[in-house]
Design an enzyme around this catalytic site. Structure first.
Site, PDB file in Angstrom:
ATOM      1  N   TYR B 128       0.815  -1.197   0.000  1.00 49.61           N
ATOM      2  CA  TYR B 128       0.092  -0.133  -0.022  1.00 49.61           C
ATOM      3  C   TYR B 128       0.907   1.291   0.162  1.00 49.61           C
ATOM      4  CZ  TYR B 128      -4.481  -1.801   1.042  1.00 49.61           C
ATOM      5  OH  TYR B 128      -5.931  -2.412   0.742  1.00 49.61           O
ATOM      6  N   GLU B 245      -7.785  -4.656   9.027  1.00 42.92           N
ATOM      7  CA  GLU B 245      -6.536  -4.446   9.494  1.00 42.92           C
ATOM      8  C   GLU B 245      -6.238  -3.882  10.890  1.00 42.92           C
ATOM      9  OE1 GLU B 245      -4.061  -1.826   6.939  1.00 42.92           O
ATOM     10  OE2 GLU B 245      -2.280  -2.052   8.308  1.00 42.92           O
ATOM     11  N   SER B 377      -1.659   5.691  11.546  1.00 44.50           N
ATOM     12  CA  SER B 377      -0.986   6.229  12.793  1.00 44.50           C
ATOM     13  C   SER B 377      -1.947   6.593  13.663  1.00 44.50           C
ATOM     14  CB  SER B 377       0.063   7.555  12.452  1.00 44.50           C
ATOM     15  OG  SER B 377      -1.086   8.641  12.112  1.00 44.50           O
ATOM     16  N   GLU B 379      -2.449   9.230  15.213  1.00 40.55           N
ATOM     17  CA  GLU B 379      -2.828  10.834  14.637  1.00 40.55           C
ATOM     18  C   GLU B 379      -4.148  10.701  13.765  1.00 40.55           C
ATOM     19  OE1 GLU B 379       0.376  10.158  14.658  1.00 40.55           O
ATOM     20  OE2 GLU B 379       0.594  11.132  16.840  1.00 40.55           O
TER      21      GLU B 379
END
Ligand SMILES: Cc1cc2nc3c(=O)[nH]c(=O)nc-3n(C[C@H](O)[C@H](O)[C@H](O)COP(=O)(O)OP(=O)(O)OC[C@H]3O[C@@H](n4cnc5c(N)ncnc54)[C@H](O)[C@@H]3O)c2cc1C
Ligand SMILES: Cc1cc2nc3c(=O)[nH]c(=O)nc-3n(C[C@H](O)[C@H](O)[C@H](O)COP(=O)(O)OP(=O)(O)OC[C@H]3O[C@@H](n4cnc5c(N)ncnc54)[C@H](O)[C@@H]3O)c2cc1C
Lengths: 377, 392
Positions: B128, B245, B377, B379
């Site tokens: 990816y 995921e 992440s 964030e």
């Protein structure tokens, strides 16, 4: 009040930085840490030429009589450049133990050679069970006639593999954790009965576990008075703690600078990632923490040589608490804000991360110093 | 309200536990709990063992080998595996590419690829991320141009976990650049890693481990039949997969095992003549992490309970990822602190005489900084909660 470096301090710092920027590039450092020796003789010789190795020592041994504040900008440069040469071990620890506690003969034998780069030192103090307690010395020294025989093991002796001489703490009397009865000895690294198990550390220094088995040293190898070494060890470790705080400041400055640069240049979603307020505030927090840590380091270096041992203890511990937490916070955030890049061996920030991680625990972690600080009243 | 597992669920847990006790090879467990690098064979071996028991892919449809477990049973299974010290499931085949094939693949694609994943014969990786496209995945540039019955692929992926082991890679590629929105014009393509033009370069991480790579594509010809779903609608596939995921990233079972490891280490280390475990400062910090882990576990179950009612996983998956990884990182930090000065030794300079059982702890701490970066992440996860749940 004056927080500025003097003209001389400033000039020295500048020349050190110039040298390191030119000769100690990240690529050059990679070659050094992968070399057999794990440090550079050439860099060490240059440090001697520049007068760095003699900076804190008296003029009669070839030094310049500098104090901890004189060393502060040098240590900052070392932190910035992630220097792996044994500066702290030789100049900050071993050399100090000799300079403060050694006999005239020991000083004359070792310090001029140290100043000219001919003799490197390592401090063999930590033991497997000791954690950060300096009084925990189980290693023994038996006195017979005009000799001492050393038995025991020291661990994680930084730079022992390259040291010419080891300064070893060993117990001449008393149980393993008694304040009384600890003595210091100068021992040749190659002396019979000294065995090193060398390794690389996570922050790419060289270190070793060192075994003493029937290691015989002459009575003249004793530093200072028999059994009375703890106050000296404590004072020198405090001094070295102030220096390692300064090293951390240099490393954190680099971490912040490079992260800020990354926030301005790395683009995602069509804009620099530094335009996201979530990251701006993180960077601001890193900056605030850095400024506080730097201030505490100034204080620590000014008080590192203080004659008042209680004051010195209290301030060194306060600084180390601050630095330990700043090291953790800034190193973690710097990696996080770099995303995947921060994780790679190829980028300097991951090396700075590892060094800061270790400095946070060097000479005692935040918990250790919290206890020591509280005990100062 | 009843927060206990039912009698059947408890019985199931005991069954899984007993099976793991008998079937998890000691050598594999040893490597996992000591943070040693697992080989391709290790990873595939564990897949094979679970496949033989019929537990190779619990969440697949039954016709392909799924177990038809309830969502709670699946959770129990994962918890127990993590707690026991099983190797991680190789996520890319069984847990990531497979759900995509189940939902979007043709019957032929399913028949061709699913058995190899299930039986641990074929190793997959995920292509990816690109150098310019990390958090902003939709900006990806690796191109696939249709020529006859092939796609010709050019470009580069980065951070490709275990590409050095992989037999196959699933990639997001750009098939159309002339689109109003970047999310359009992306396709989901499967490639044999042996195809000419694919090369893999290792990227070493700071713990010294080789787990990620750069993968380069230079005029790689890929049969068009390897396209999954429609051309230019790969983003739909990608989004579907991202949910999967993140589902596995809480890892509460493994964290419970790591809590025990911290306690073990802290019992071995002494501080002022007493075990570090008796030190109230250290003990308090560990307790806080344990409490946080308890809260996460119950939150996880609460969400599962809601999902049992048929609700699709939403932004709460992001919450589990954030807290789960924070806990994992906190535990590695506690271990580092527990061993103190003994954390510094890393690698022997001679092959023979290095007996530092604490030497794996600092590398682990370093390596686990990745958990708040990968799989979206933390964030980005917060952005998702902020947008999707809170409407900000
Ligand atoms: C006890 C007290 C004494 C005061 N004394 C004075 C005074 O003497 N003189 C005077 O002029 N004013 C005074 N103030 C007013 C004060 O300056 C304002 O309260 C302050 O500027 C915030 O404005 P606000 O209350 O309208 O909140 P808002 O501006 O509406 O902010 C609400 C929240 O949003 C946050 N926020 C707003 N903008 C942003 C942004 N761009 N990015 C991130 N977060 C943001 C704020 O931090 C806050 O948390 C006083 C206020 C208090 C509480
Ligand atoms: C060990 C490891 C394994 C990986 N395995 C794989 C794999 O197998 N396959 C694969 O495809 N990828 C993999 N990845 C890649 C991973 O998904 C990316 O690293 C991740 O998406 C972040 O992208 P980036 O590294 O480019 O960082 P960037 O996207 O550049 O982010 C840098 C920083 O900016 C922050 N940021 C970015 N955008 C925003 C925003 N809008 N608001 C606030 N903050 C923001 C990020 O959170 C981060 O802190 C792996 C990564 C690692 C570290």
């Amino acid at each position: 009040m004056n927080f500025d470096y003097s003209e001389e301090q400033h000039l020295l710092a500048q020349s050190v930085r110039q040298f390191l920027t030119k000769e100690y590039t990240f690529a050059a450092r990679q070659a050094i840490i992968e070399s057999d020796q794990g440090y550079s003789e050439q860099v060490w010789a240059t440090f001697a030429e520049m007068g760095l190795l003699g900076l804190p020592f008296a003029s009669d041994v070839g030094g310049f009589g500098g104090n901890a504040v004189d060393l502060m900008p040098v240590m900052e440069a070392i932190g910035d450049g992630l220097i792996v040469e044994p500066y702290l071990a030789s100049v900050g620890l071993g050399g100090q133990l000799i300079a403060r506690g050694g006999s005239q003969a020991q000083k004359q034998e070792i310090l001029p050679a140290l100043v000219t780069g001919q003799c490197k030192l390592a401090f063999a103090q930590t033991e497997r069970e000791a954690r950060y307690n300096l009084a925990h010395v189980a290693c023994r020294a038996e006195k017979t006639a005009h000799r001492y025989t050393l038995e025991g093991e020291k661990c994680v002796v930084l730079h022992a593999p390259c040291a010419d001489k080891l300064i070893v703490s060993a117990r001449t009397t008393g149980p393993a954790t008694a304040a009384d009865g600890i003595s210091l000895f100068v021992v040749d690294r190659n002396a019979p009965g000294v065995t090193l198990t060398p390794y690389r550390t996570i922050d790419n220094l060289r270190a070793a576990d060192v075994r003493f088995a029937g290691t015989v040293v002459p009575a003249e190898a004793l530093i200072g008075q028999e059994g009375q070494a703890l106050p000296l060890i404590e004072a020198v470790v405090d001094y070295a703690t102030a220096l390692v705080c300064a090293e951390a400041v240099g490393a954190m400055q680099f971490a912040n600078d490079t992260t800020l640069e990354y926030l301005k240049t790395r683009k995602q979603f069509g804009v620099p990632i530094g335009s996201f307020q979530a990251l701006q505030h993180r960077m601001v927090e890193m900056t605030i923490i850095f400024e506080q840590a730097k201030s505490m380091t100034c204080l620590a270096c000014v008080k590192a040589d203080s004659a008042d041992a209680d004051e010195r203890r209290r301030i060194i511990s306060a600084a180390k608490i601050h630095i330990a937490e700043a090291c953790r916070h800034i190193s973690q955030e710097a990696v996080q804000l770099h995303g995947g890049m921060g994780m790679t061996e190829e980028l300097k920030i991951s090396h700075t991360f590892r060094r800061l991680t270790m400095i946070a625990q060097t000479f005692g972690d935040a918990d250790h110093h919290l206890e020591r600080f509280a005990a100062c009243g | 309200m009843d927060l206990n597992y039912s009698a059947e669920e408890m019985a199931f847990r005991d069954e899984v536990r007993a099976w793991l006790k008998d079937n998890l090879p000691d050598a594999l467990r040893y490597k996992v709990v000591n943070y040693e690098e697992l080989t391709k064979e290790d990873l595939l071996r564990w897949q094979k063992i679970t496949a033989e028991r019929g537990w190779g892919a619990p969440d697949w449809p039954e016709e392909w080998g799924g177990t038809n477990w309830t969502i709670v049973q699946r959770h129990i299974f994962e918890e127990e595996c993590g707690y026991a010290g099983c190797p991680p499931r190789i996520p890319f085949g069984v847990a990531m590419c497979a759900p995509v094939l189940h939902k979007f693949g043709t019957q032929e694609q399913k028949q061709r690829f699913l058995p190899g994943m299930y039986n641990g014969d074929v190793f997959w990786c995920q292509g990816y991320s690109e150098p310019g496209s990390g958090s902003d995945l939709a900006s990806l540039k690796t191109s696939a141009v249709r020529e006859g019955d092939s796609y010709v692929v050019n470009g580069q992926k980065i951070w490709t976990t275990w590409a050095q082991h992989a037999d196959w890679i699933f990639c997001l590629v750009r098939t159309n650049t002339d689109v109003p929105k970047r999310q359009q014009g992306i396709s989901f393509l499967l490639m044999d890693m042996n195809t000419p033009g694919i090369s893999v370069r290792p990227l070493m991480l700071m713990d010294g481990g080789h787990e990620v790579n750069e993968v380069f594509f230079d005029d790689v010809r890929v049969p068009a039949e390897n396209l999954v779903h429609e051309e230019n609608d790969g983003w739909t596939v990608a989004k579907y997969l991202l949910g999967y995921e993140r589902l596995g990233t809480g890892n509460t079972g493994a964290s419970k095992r790591e809590v025990l490891r911290v306690k073990e280490l802290a019992a071995q280390q002494s501080k002022n003549g007493r075990p570090l475990m008796d030190d109230p400062r250290f003990r308090d910090r560990l307790s806080r992490v344990e409490v946080e882990l308890m809260a996460l576990e119950i939150t996880n179950l609460r969400f599962l309970d809601q999902m049992r009612g048929g609700r699709a996983p939403g932004a709460e998956v992001s919450l589990l990822k954030i807290r789960g990884t924070e806990i994992q990182q906190a535990l590695t930090e506690l271990m580092l602190e527990a061993v103190g000065p003994l954390a510094q030794p890393f690698r022997s300079l001679r092959a023979t005489d290095f007996d530092q059982h604490t030497a794996s702890i600092a590398p682990r701490y370093c390596n686990y900084r990745k958990t708040s970066i990968y799989a979206g992440s933390n964030e980005i996860q917060r952005n998702i909660i902020s947008k999707a749940s809170l409407g900000l």
